[in-house]
Design an enzyme around this catalytic site. Structure first.
Site, PDB file in Angstrom:
ATOM      1  N   GLU A   1       0.845  -1.206   0.000  1.00 52.55           N
ATOM      2  CA  GLU A   1       0.000   0.000   0.000  1.00 52.55           C
ATOM      3  C   GLU A   1       0.884   1.261   0.000  1.00 52.55           C
ATOM      4  OE1 GLU A   1      -3.357  -0.388  -0.432  1.00 52.55           O
ATOM      5  OE2 GLU A   1      -3.300   1.793  -0.693  1.00 52.55           O
TER       6      GLU A   1
HETATM    7  C1  FAD Z   1       2.761  -9.778   0.375  1.00 51.32           C
HETATM    8  C2  FAD Z   1       2.485  -8.671  -0.581  1.00 51.32           C
HETATM    9  C3  FAD Z   1       1.169  -8.352  -0.899  1.00 51.32           C
HETATM   10  C4  FAD Z   1       0.888  -7.341  -1.830  1.00 51.32           C
HETATM   11  N1  FAD Z   1      -0.415  -7.099  -2.202  1.00 51.32           N
HETATM   12  C5  FAD Z   1      -0.662  -6.303  -3.283  1.00 51.32           C
HETATM   13  C6  FAD Z   1      -1.968  -6.217  -3.859  1.00 51.32           C
HETATM   14  O1  FAD Z   1      -2.931  -6.805  -3.353  1.00 51.32           O
HETATM   15  N2  FAD Z   1      -2.134  -5.468  -4.975  1.00 51.32           N
HETATM   16  C7  FAD Z   1      -1.109  -4.801  -5.568  1.00 51.32           C
HETATM   17  O2  FAD Z   1      -1.305  -4.159  -6.593  1.00 51.32           O
HETATM   18  N3  FAD Z   1       0.148  -4.849  -5.039  1.00 51.32           N
HETATM   19  C8  FAD Z   1       0.395  -5.583  -3.929  1.00 51.32           C
HETATM   20  N4  FAD Z   1       1.672  -5.662  -3.395  1.00 51.32           N
HETATM   21  C9  FAD Z   1       2.728  -4.873  -3.994  1.00 51.32           C
HETATM   22  C10 FAD Z   1       3.211  -3.723  -3.110  1.00 51.32           C
HETATM   23  O3  FAD Z   1       2.223  -2.739  -3.025  1.00 51.32           O
HETATM   24  C11 FAD Z   1       4.539  -3.217  -3.711  1.00 51.32           C
HETATM   25  O4  FAD Z   1       5.510  -4.214  -3.441  1.00 51.32           O
HETATM   26  C12 FAD Z   1       4.970  -1.892  -3.137  1.00 51.32           C
HETATM   27  O5  FAD Z   1       4.081  -0.873  -3.542  1.00 51.32           O
HETATM   28  C13 FAD Z   1       6.384  -1.484  -3.556  1.00 51.32           C
HETATM   29  O6  FAD Z   1       6.615  -1.703  -4.932  1.00 51.32           O
HETATM   30  P1  FAD Z   1       7.897  -2.545  -5.380  1.00 51.32           P
HETATM   31  O7  FAD Z   1       7.899  -3.800  -4.597  1.00 51.32           O
HETATM   32  O8  FAD Z   1       7.917  -2.655  -6.848  1.00 51.32           O
HETATM   33  O9  FAD Z   1       9.127  -1.679  -4.913  1.00 51.32           O
HETATM   34  P2  FAD Z   1       9.837  -0.502  -5.735  1.00 51.32           P
HETATM   35  O10 FAD Z   1       8.835   0.437  -6.273  1.00 51.32           O
HETATM   36  O11 FAD Z   1      10.807  -1.091  -6.683  1.00 51.32           O
HETATM   37  O12 FAD Z   1      10.629   0.245  -4.577  1.00 51.32           O
HETATM   38  C14 FAD Z   1      11.830  -0.270  -3.992  1.00 51.32           C
HETATM   39  C15 FAD Z   1      12.331   0.700  -2.930  1.00 51.32           C
HETATM   40  O13 FAD Z   1      12.624   1.971  -3.533  1.00 51.32           O
HETATM   41  C16 FAD Z   1      11.911   3.005  -2.899  1.00 51.32           C
HETATM   42  N5  FAD Z   1      11.492   3.974  -3.923  1.00 51.32           N
HETATM   43  C17 FAD Z   1      10.926   3.730  -5.133  1.00 51.32           C
HETATM   44  N6  FAD Z   1      10.681   4.888  -5.782  1.00 51.32           N
HETATM   45  C18 FAD Z   1      11.084   5.880  -4.972  1.00 51.32           C
HETATM   46  C19 FAD Z   1      11.082   7.312  -5.059  1.00 51.32           C
HETATM   47  N7  FAD Z   1      10.590   7.953  -6.118  1.00 51.32           N
HETATM   48  N8  FAD Z   1      11.589   8.021  -4.012  1.00 51.32           N
HETATM   49  C20 FAD Z   1      12.058   7.398  -2.925  1.00 51.32           C
HETATM   50  N9  FAD Z   1      12.092   6.053  -2.787  1.00 51.32           N
HETATM   51  C21 FAD Z   1      11.611   5.309  -3.789  1.00 51.32           C
HETATM   52  C22 FAD Z   1      10.718   2.344  -2.213  1.00 51.32           C
HETATM   53  O14 FAD Z   1      10.294   3.055  -1.077  1.00 51.32           O
HETATM   54  C23 FAD Z   1      11.300   0.983  -1.847  1.00 51.32           C
HETATM   55  O15 FAD Z   1      11.944   1.053  -0.599  1.00 51.32           O
HETATM   56  C24 FAD Z   1       1.956  -6.622  -2.422  1.00 51.32           C
HETATM   57  C25 FAD Z   1       3.278  -6.916  -2.067  1.00 51.32           C
HETATM   58  C26 FAD Z   1       3.547  -7.930  -1.192  1.00 51.32           C
HETATM   59  C27 FAD Z   1       4.980  -8.261  -0.896  1.00 51.32           C
END
Ligand code: FAD
Length: 591
Positions: free
Chosen positions: A435
């Site tokens: 989220e």
């Molecule tokens: C168990 C689980 C359940 C989930 N359930 C859902 C679901 O129901 N529906 C759904 O759509 N998604 C779901 N997700 C996905 C989740 O919302 C994402 O994993 C999350 O939003 C982060 O995206 P990412 O993993 O691609 O990380 P990334 O976007 O690659 O980010 C990696 C790191 O970089 C940082 N970062 C990225 N961009 C920036 C920026 N511009 N400035 C500063 N820092 C930055 C982030 O804070 C993070 O620490 C789920 C994930 C998990 C693990």
């Protein structure tokens, strides 16, 4: 067996004595008399302890499995889900027009807290459904509402939210899932979504996926994104289930915690979908639900910590090691229980003072949502919009820290799988990530929310804190609350000024301090809650309340928070004022 008992007494205190909901002039609050809310909380507490908590470990150990394209949930989840439906727990705050009970969101949150403490993974099946229900309720056509909502209110059909793709998490503008318009007015949805919570399972007849995808003509980035309703089984005109849609589970994610919830890779192969809300305005549709969804995740943060804390208290009273430094407290035994040791008490006080403050903060946030939705209160809407990243980010960070602290009370036993502490820690961890990862919450707070509407909402918050402090002028009993709150609020304002003076010249100066600002603000919010709770406790004692131990305990716990937690504000301010250089100076290849 888990040691979980819902803390209904404290919830009732927050609802009735802090927020005074039975006296609030909000449509739908008319029935919220103390006897009524107590009865609802007690009934929910019973379900939490007797139905959900016993399945928490089962869910963790067994997890979900994918067999021949079908996801099977852990043993007992189906019966428990049926019991939740039967008891009407899925419909508490839903619209009566579609079969809901129309109760306030704040009461739904109190009940939700218990369900999460008892079994977070299980509660997500209905939690996600509620999110999808809200989206359709807010943005759906009359036809869409009539087709989907009655079944979603009862959880006969559950819901999901599909945003994330393998190469696109935070940056949703990179999305590749496509929506091609069809002659019949529907869209063909194609693409892969990952990490989809409750993506598929055997608890409901149908799964209603809400999917973000790019339809032609929307332009680059998030501007081109639209939201679609994509049911697992197509729905016939008469409401019965039709053929299977082109959506399938690619795999189940292996993950650290919440094993009882199915986290799925979802493949959409020309699946039939229907536009929800306006074309190319999918992000706006998602954002309208953000306050509620993020508050729900903030709640998960401290609710899991509550489950862990209850285990820690029971263990600390039972485990015997060493003697109290001031002399044996249980001389008849070979050692004293570890609760006598100041360092163990420190850990328990940290946990208790955080959780009770977090509960008040979250219920207050839910109350603001009720005010904004049910009473069209623009001020409440501005305030909750400002608070949302703090509720989500601060409460989930501290919630995890609190679960770890509860685990620490167990020593080495907490690290083994013989006790539930490992599960609490593993489950709590995800709330900091999904989220919107917590770093993104801090970015939202500092980059967007502080300046929203010309800074009106943050100024209103500062005024609110000032007025609270002023209202206790001359009350010696409130000094231990008011003085630290004044100091912390001043530190928060100084941090805000630092961003104003430096952020335009160098945005890195603001963003290097955004995480600390979110925590600083979180402490000020909990400080405000503790000040208000202290006043409510004193009022109760002055009014001759019989349960003096509860109210005096409130005051003692609050004084602990003000004395031992609020000083963290000074550290956060110092970090913010150090600016961008310490964070940004090192070249990438020096890491
Ligand atoms: C168990 C689980 C359940 C989930 N359930 C859902 C679901 O129901 N529906 C759904 O759509 N998604 C779901 N997700 C996905 C989740 O919302 C994402 O994993 C999350 O939003 C982060 O995206 P990412 O993993 O691609 O990380 P990334 O976007 O690659 O980010 C990696 C790191 O970089 C940082 N970062 C990225 N961009 C920036 C920026 N511009 N400035 C500063 N820092 C930055 C982030 O804070 C993070 O620490 C789920 C994930 C998990 C693990």
């Amino acid at each position: 067996m888990p040691n979980f008992t819902a803390n209904t007494k404290d919830m009732q205190f927050v609802l009735q004595e802090l927020l005074k909901i039975s006296q609030a002039d909000i449509p739908g609050y008319e029935e919220m008399e103390p006897d009524f809310t107590e009865a609802v909380l007690d009934a929910a507490g019973k379900v939490s302890a007797e139905v959900l908590a016993p399945l928490n470990e089962v869910g963790d150990k067994e997890g979900c499995v994918l067999e021949n394209g079908v996801v099977r949930t852990p043993k007992g989840f189906d019966k428990a889900f049926a019991a939740m439906k039967e008891g009407g727990w899925t419909a508490l705050d839903c619209d009566p027009e579609f079969g809901g009970q129309g109760m306030p969101y704040v009461l739904n949150c109190a009940v939700g807290e218990m369900f999460v403490s008892a079994n977070m993974a299980f509660n997500m099946y209905q939690g996600l459904t509620h999110g999808a229900y809200s989206a359709i309720h807010t943005h759906g056509t009359e036809d869409q509402k009539a087709t989907y909502l009655p079944k979603m209110v009862t959880c006969d059909w559950t819901g999901t939210m599909n945003l994330t793709e393998p190469h696109c998490g935070t940056d949703l503008g990179l999305m590749r899932t496509k929506a091609e318009p069809q002659d019949d007015g529907s869209y063909a949805i194609s693409g892969t979504k990952i990490f989809i919570s409750a993506g598929d399972h055997d608890l409901s007849e149908n799964v209603i996926h809400l999917v973000l995808a790019k339809a032609p003509g929307g332009g680059e980035g998030t501007k081109g994104v639209s939201l679609f309703i994509v049911p697992k089984f197509l729905v016939n005109e008469d409401g019965s289930l039709g053929e299977r849609n082109g959506v399938s589970v690619g795999k189940l994610e292996e993950k650290m915690g919440i094993h009882g919830n199915a986290t799925c890779v979802m493949n959409y192969d020309g699946a039939k979908g229907w536009l929800l809300g306006d074309l190319h305005k999918g992000m706006r549709a998602m954002f309208t639900m953000m306050n509620e969804a993020r508050l729900g995740v903030g709640l998960q943060g401290y609710a899991v910590a509550e489950g862990a804390y209850q285990e820690a208290v029971a263990y600390a009273k039972d485990r015997q090691q060493g003697r109290a430094v001031t002399g044996a407290e249980a001389p008849e035994k070979s050692a004293d229980p570890i609760i006598v040791h100041p360092d163990v008490r420190r850990m328990l006080m940290d946990q208790k003072s955080f959780i009770e403050g977090a509960r008040a903060f979250t219920f207050w946030g839910a109350h603001l949502i009720d005010r904004s939705h049910k009473a069209s209160d623009a001020e409440a809407e501005g305030l909750i919009s400002l608070m949302t990243p703090v509720i989500k980010g601060f409460l989930t960070d501290k919630g995890f820290e609190t679960a770890v602290q509860a685990q620490q009370v167990f020593g080495g036993h907490g690290y083994t799988e013989d006790w539930p502490m490992s599960q609490h820690v593993r489950d709590a961890r995800i709330a900091m990530i999904y989220e919107g990862a917590n770093g993104i919450q801090a970015l939202d707070l500092v980059g967007r929310k502080l300046a929203q509407d010309g800074g009106k909402h943050v100024m209103a918050f500062f005024e609110m804190v000032k007025a609270e402090c002023k209202s206790h002028d001359g009350d010696e009993r409130m000094k231990a609350f008011v003085e630290p709150l004044k100091a912390a609020s001043k530190q928060l304002q100084t941090a805000g000024m630092f961003f104003m003076n430096n952020g335009m010249k160098n945005p890195n100066a603001a963003l290097s301090g955004s995480y600390d600002f979110m925590h600083l603000m979180g402490h000020v919010c909990l400080g405000l809650m503790w000040t208000r709770m202290a006043k409510a406790a004193l009022d109760a004692l002055d009014g001759g309340a019989s349960d003096t131990a509860f109210y005096e305990g409130k005051l003692t716990t609050g004084r602990y928070y003000m004395a031992r937690q609020l000083p963290a504000c000074a550290m956060h301010l110092a970090r913010i004022e150090s600016g961008a250089d310490p964070v940004m100076e090192l070249a990438d290849d020096q890491f």
